[in-house]
Motif scaffolding. Structure first.
Motif, short mmCIF file in Angstrom:
data_model
loop_
_atom_site.label_atom_id
_atom_site.label_comp_id
_atom_site.label_asym_id
_atom_site.label_seq_id
_atom_site.Cartn_x
_atom_site.Cartn_y
_atom_site.Cartn_z
N UNK A 30 10.93 18.48 53.17
CA UNK A 30 11.89 18.75 52.24
C UNK A 30 12.88 19.43 52.48
N UNK A 31 13.10 20.02 53.65
CA UNK A 31 14.09 20.87 54.15
C UNK A 31 15.64 20.35 53.74
N UNK A 32 16.35 21.44 52.98
CA UNK A 32 17.62 21.50 52.64
C UNK A 32 17.79 20.82 51.31
N UNK A 33 16.62 20.32 50.46
CA UNK A 33 16.71 19.87 49.36
C UNK A 33 16.21 21.19 48.36
N UNK A 34 16.44 20.72 47.04
CA UNK A 34 16.33 22.08 46.06
C UNK A 34 15.08 21.63 45.04
N UNK A 35 14.34 22.69 44.68
CA UNK A 35 13.00 22.47 43.79
C UNK A 35 12.84 23.68 43.07
N UNK A 36 11.87 23.59 42.20
CA UNK A 36 11.36 24.78 41.59
C UNK A 36 10.32 25.46 42.73
N UNK A 37 9.88 26.62 42.37
CA UNK A 37 8.90 27.44 42.89
C UNK A 37 7.57 26.47 42.91
#
Length: 154
Positions: A30-37
């Motif tokens: 998932x490099x470069x993507x956004x998510x919650x901890x």
């Protein structure tokens, strides 16, 4: 990773003032993507304990009132990975997040559902199209009032 064995992931909405913490992922998955901890559920761990542990490891923040908000079934076909993601919601009224695992996250910020960063991590795409989204949004927007009477905070 054995393609025949799904893993359990935990994603944590760290809520403050109707917003939640997100980070931009680094690394192969998932490099470069956004998510919650979040991270992996360890053997014998409760969802709440895994969520609290992952948030502290990644951000240094302590989260209270943790509860299960949603579940998604996330297949990363190109990577040969399959996760069942348990989405948790909890409150963090104070403290500033730090990037404590720079090999996993490079940026952090507080966001709301109306202004999500892009691109989003695959489990987020699944969550946004799930029947759980309405309840997750309600819990984030209500914050601490959802957990009144739910027991002690961590």
């Amino acid at each position: 990773m054995d393609q025949g064995q799904p893993r359990v992931g935990v994603g944590v909405f760290v809520v403050r003032d109707g917003q939640f913490l997100m980070g931009r992922r680094r690394g192969a998955h998932g490099a470069g993507t956004w998510s919650v901890p979040g991270g992996h559920l360890e053997y014998g761990e409760s969802f709440e304990d895994a969520a609290a542990r992952e948030v502290v490891e990644e951000t240094g923040l302590e989260v209270g009132g943790l509860r299960v908000a949603a579940v998604t079934n996330d297949v990363f076909a190109a990577e040969g990975r399959h996760y069942v993601t348990v989405w948790m919601v909890g409150e963090c009224p104070d403290g500033e997040p730090e990037i404590l695992e720079p090999a996993k996250f490079v940026d952090q910020g507080w966001f709301g559902f109306e202004h999500l960063p892009e691109p989003l991590f695959l489990p987020w795409v699944q969550l946004l199209s799930s029947p759980f989204l309405t309840d997750v949004r309600r819990q984030v927007e209500l914050g601490n009032s959802v957990t009144r009477g739910s027991g002690p905070r961590r």
